[in-house]
Structures are given as C-alpha cells and as structure tokens.
Scaffold this motif. Structure first.
Motif, PDB file in Angstrom:
ATOM      1  N   CYS A 136       0.897  -1.280  -0.127  1.00 20.37           N
ATOM      2  CA  CYS A 136      -0.010  -0.056   0.133  1.00 20.37           C
ATOM      3  C   CYS A 136       0.861   1.369  -0.149  1.00 20.37           C
ATOM      4  N   SER A 137       0.299   2.474  -0.471  1.00 16.49           N
ATOM      5  CA  SER A 137       1.026   3.653  -0.559  1.00 16.49           C
ATOM      6  C   SER A 137       1.047   4.131   0.907  1.00 16.49           C
ATOM      7  N   ASN A 139       1.251   7.343   1.396  1.00 23.08           N
ATOM      8  CA  ASN A 139       0.631   8.399   1.540  1.00 23.08           C
ATOM      9  C   ASN A 139      -0.905   8.244   1.502  1.00 23.08           C
ATOM     10  N   TRP A 140      -1.087   7.322   0.781  1.00 27.26           N
ATOM     11  CA  TRP A 140      -2.990   6.883   0.918  1.00 27.26           C
ATOM     12  C   TRP A 140      -3.224   6.452   2.373  1.00 27.26           C
ATOM     13  N   ALA A 143      -3.558   9.405   4.249  1.00 25.24           N
ATOM     14  CA  ALA A 143      -4.527  10.285   3.822  1.00 25.24           C
ATOM     15  C   ALA A 143      -5.766   9.964   4.341  1.00 25.24           C
ATOM     16  N   ASN A 195      -4.243  -1.743  -1.706  1.00 32.78           N
ATOM     17  CA  ASN A 195      -4.176  -0.362  -1.589  1.00 32.78           C
ATOM     18  C   ASN A 195      -5.526   0.403  -2.218  1.00 32.78           C
ATOM     19  N   ILE A 199      -7.794   3.207  -0.487  1.00 30.98           N
ATOM     20  CA  ILE A 199      -8.207   4.222  -1.151  1.00 30.98           C
ATOM     21  C   ILE A 199      -9.719   4.644  -1.020  1.00 30.98           C
ATOM     22  N   TRP A 203     -11.825   7.369   0.984  1.00 27.24           N
ATOM     23  CA  TRP A 203     -12.821   8.537   0.191  1.00 27.24           C
ATOM     24  C   TRP A 203     -14.066   8.236   1.100  1.00 27.24           C
TER      25      TRP A 203
END
Length: 471
Positions: A136-137, A139-140, A143, A195, A199, A203
């Motif tokens: 996984c990212s 940054n995400w 986030a 990932n 995300i 969201w």
C-alpha cells in the motif's frame, strides 16, 4: 424608568398641572423588575451582579444557584414520585435525542485512531498499514486521517450555508442522510488490491465527514433557536441553563467515543476465537472493522427517520425571522451586517475553535500513537483498555463543563482560559523532553499528562467553543 412611569391619560388636562410622569406603584415596579431587573441578575437594590463587590458577588451568585438547585431537585422529586423513570426519559428527550448526531459522529470519527493499530497488528494487514508499506501507498494510508478532516471542513461550510438558505430541518436531514450513506460506504469498502481498499476507505470517510461537519452548526444552532425563551423576552430558564442545554447535547460526542471503544473490544474478542491477543486473523479484523461501522448505521437510519418525521418545527425560528425581514433565499445582507458589527467576535470564536481543534483532533485521530508509547507491544487490547480509561476521564470533563458553564463565577470565559492554559502546559512539558517521557522512567508522567489534556480539553475550550459559536 424603574421609579417613574408615564402618566396615563384621563381626559383633557384642563388645569395644565398634570405631569407627564408619575411615581409607579409597587405592583408596577414588580412588573418592570421582572422584565428589566430579574432577580437572578440583580440584587434587591437593583445592582447588577457583576457590579457588586467581590464578596457580595460571590454571595449573590451562590444564593441564586442554591435556590435554583433546590427548585430543580424538588421538580426531580415530583417527577420520580409520579414515575421513577421519568427523569431518565426527560434526559433522553432533552440531551440524548438532540445530541444523537454528535453521538454517532463521535463513535465513527474517533474509531479511526482505534482501528489503525488493529490493521497494522501482527497477523492482520501489516504489509499494507505499517512500515515498509509493501503493498500500500504510505501517502494513502496517511490520507485516511487527513481526508476525514478535510471532509469536516467542507461539511461545515456547505451545510452552514444550506442550513441558513433552505432551513435547519433540511440541513439536519441532509446531515443524517449523508452520514448514513457514508457508513454504508465505509462498511462495504473494498478494492481489487489492498491499496484499492485503503483508497476506497479514505474517500468513504471523506464523504461521511461532510455530514459530520454539518452536524456541528446544525445541532448547536437548532438547539439555541429552539431553547426556552428563543425568539421571546429572555426567561430565567434560558439565562440560567442555556449553556447546559446546548452542551448537554454536545457531550453525547464523548458517549459515542466510549461506545465505540467498548464495542471494538467485544467484537475483537468474539471474532478472534475469544482471544484479544495477536496474531489476529484477517477475517477477525475484517469482521470487527465492518460490524463496528454497521452498528451505528442502524442508529443513523433511525436519526434520518426522526428528523424527517418528528422534527417538523426545527426551522420555525428561521422561518419567522425570514418572514419578518421579507427574505426568501440566503440572507446575504444579514451576513454582511454580522461580519461588520460582530467581526472581532467572529474572529475570536473561530480562532479559539481553530486553536482547540489542533490538539483535540490530534489527540483523537492519532491516539493510537500516544497510547503505544504508554503501552508498547504488539497486542491492541491493552492499548484499547487504556484508551477506554482516557475516554472516561474525558467524559468527566464533558459533564463538568455542562454543569459549570452557566455558573457566573466560572462560566464560559474562565473555563476556556483555564482549559487552554492547562492544555498548553500539558503539551509543552513533554514536547521539550520527549525522549525522557517515552522512556520507562517517565512514561507514567506522560500518561498522566496525556489523560489530563483530554480532560481539560473537554472541561474547557472544546465545550465552550461549541456553545459560544452558536451564541
């Protein structure tokens, strides 16, 4: 005006000696005093309580508070004599139901700080939620918390405008609907990769947070507008208990945090074969995560129904004001007048809330990081137990704020100042010697400071800013 009044006309003044004013009678004096010098704010000599010498001021306020406490206790006694459970029903109608939206958002929003350590625990999804973030990212993953805060900001602006434009009832229903749909999205969030799941989860939280952001202005404003005496001459009930009424709904946010932590503990034990220690089965983590969000979805659906069918008069004060001023849409002129005449107060209130939320949301969204310092290890259960204790301490702060916020000797201003100062001290001390306070020698002092920061945050700027923004 309290000693003399206009002479009532009794035919033509043929002598020319009739004066325009005359001394008022005792009965007339009592009527005027009730309106312009109420006995909860003025003493027998007509002196305002804040203008009294400090000794007399303390005596006057204590006397008024004691009289009101005896009156309320007598009312509770009568209620219990008629029906022993009636005070509980009264509390649900006047605090739990008005604050149901804040209870649900407190449950969901601050669960993020509880779930992140579970996702990154051994046996769960360490390859995604912890360093080195193989699947996984990074940054995400980060986030998730940031999109939640951005969603709250968007919701406060969006629903704040909509609530003034289309009405409080529409805004309240819209908030509950967005939160319900958002919970369905969070509960069902998944992706073709891990990932993709992160995300989708991020969201979904953003969408849910839009409804949460609108819940703050809608709950506070509707609570103020529909309080006793709203739109009328100020009443004793309103003067003595307006703050308690509004913060009584606000403190449901603390109960939401408490329920979330209790439910997460129980769900993890049940789904992980009766064991709260790692390694955790991925299926157990998924069931815990999804069920913990599905449960408040049921409550939020009820909230949609209640606001749609049981709160038809939520916009009555706004409708009356618009009708009086012949306004059909958003009252831009009134907004300009507000900014022009009350701009400094607006900046002070918003600035206070900004400063408060830096450490309030920091404390809650990243509580897993703080608790991990107190209780290092791979198991999330000790961390959750410590956090449950932290939430209980914060709840004490919520209730103390509600009980003392209308007290004239302490009240809003002093409560906010003391709370800000205490939080400053409790954050600045570990900041300058963090290595010591996260060591074995200083960790208990750090734990005390962290728990006390939550207490003074609620018994201070968090409760006060919610109230004064609406006032």
């Amino acid at each position: 005006m309290a000693d003399q009044g206009l002479q009532a006309p009794h035919g033509p003044d043929v002598t020319g000696n009739r004066g325009l004013v005359r001394d008022i009678t005792e009965s007339e004096r009592q009527i005027f005093d009730y309106l312009i010098r109420p006995d909860d704010s003025y003493n027998a000599n007509g002196v305002y309580w804040a203008d009294l010498p400090i000794g007399q001021r303390i005596g006057f306020v204590s006397k008024v508070d004691a009289q009101e406490s005896r009156r309320e206790l007598a009312v509770i006694g009568k209620m219990m004599k008629a029906d022993p459970l009636s005070p509980i029903g009264w509390y649900f109608r006047n605090a739990v139901v008005p604050g149901a939206g804040l209870l649900l958002e407190g449950y969901v929003l601050f669960s993020i700080g509880n779930l992140t350590p579970l996702f990154s625990a051994p046996g769960a999804f360490t390859q995604c939620w912890s360093s080195p973030y193989k699947e996984c990212s990074k940054n995400w993953v980060a986030a998730v918390a940031y999109l939640e805060i951005i969603g709250i900001i968007v919701g406060q602006i969006l629903v704040g405008v909509v609530g003034d434009w289309l009405g409080r009832r529409f805004g309240l229903i819209q908030d509950a609907t967005i939160m319900f749909v958002g919970l369905l999205m969070i509960t069902a969030a998944w992706g073709t990769t891990l990932n993709g799941w992160v995300i989708c989860y991020a969201w979904s939280l953003f969408f849910y947070s839009v409804g949460v952001g609108g819940e703050y202005p809608m709950t506070a404003t509707s609570g103020m507008e529909n309080a006793v005496g709203a739109g009328k001459v100020s009443t004793k009930e309103d003067r003595l208990h307006r703050g308690r009424k509004v913060t009584g709904a606000f403190l449901m946010q603390g109960w939401g945090q408490f329920l979330n932590q209790v439910i997460l503990i129980l769900l993890l034990i049940v789904t992980n074969s009766g064991d709260g220690d790692p390694p955790y089965l991925q299926s157990a983590v998924q069931w815990t995560y999804r069920l913990s969000f599905a449960i408040p979805a049921v409550g939020t659906l009820w909230l949609v129904y209640y606001r749609m069918y049981k709160m038809r008069a939520a916009s009555k004060q706004l409708v009356a004001a618009k009708k009086k001023l012949h306004v059909t849409g958003y009252d831009v002129h009134s907004l300009k007048l507000t900014v022009y005449y009350f701009g400094p107060r607006l900046i002070a209130t918003a600035g206070g809330w900004f400063c408060n939320d830096v450490f309030f949301y920091g404390n809650k969204l990243f509580q897993g990081n703080f608790i991990k310092i107190i209780s290092p290890g791979t198991s999330v259960m000790p961390n959750w137990i410590w956090n449950l204790i932290n939430v209980v301490i914060s709840l004490v702060g919520y209730y103390l704020a509600s009980f003392l916020i209308d007290n004239k000797l302490y009240g809003r201003k002093m409560m906010q100042q003391v709370g800000f100062f205490a939080c400053f001290i409790l954050f600045i001390i570990p900041a300058f010697n963090f290595d010591y306070y996260r060591s074995k020698a200083g960790v208990h002092a750090f734990q005390a400071m962290y728990f006390l920061s939550g207490f003074f945050n609620q018994f201070g700027p968090n409760a006060v800013t919610f109230l004064v923004a609406a006032e």
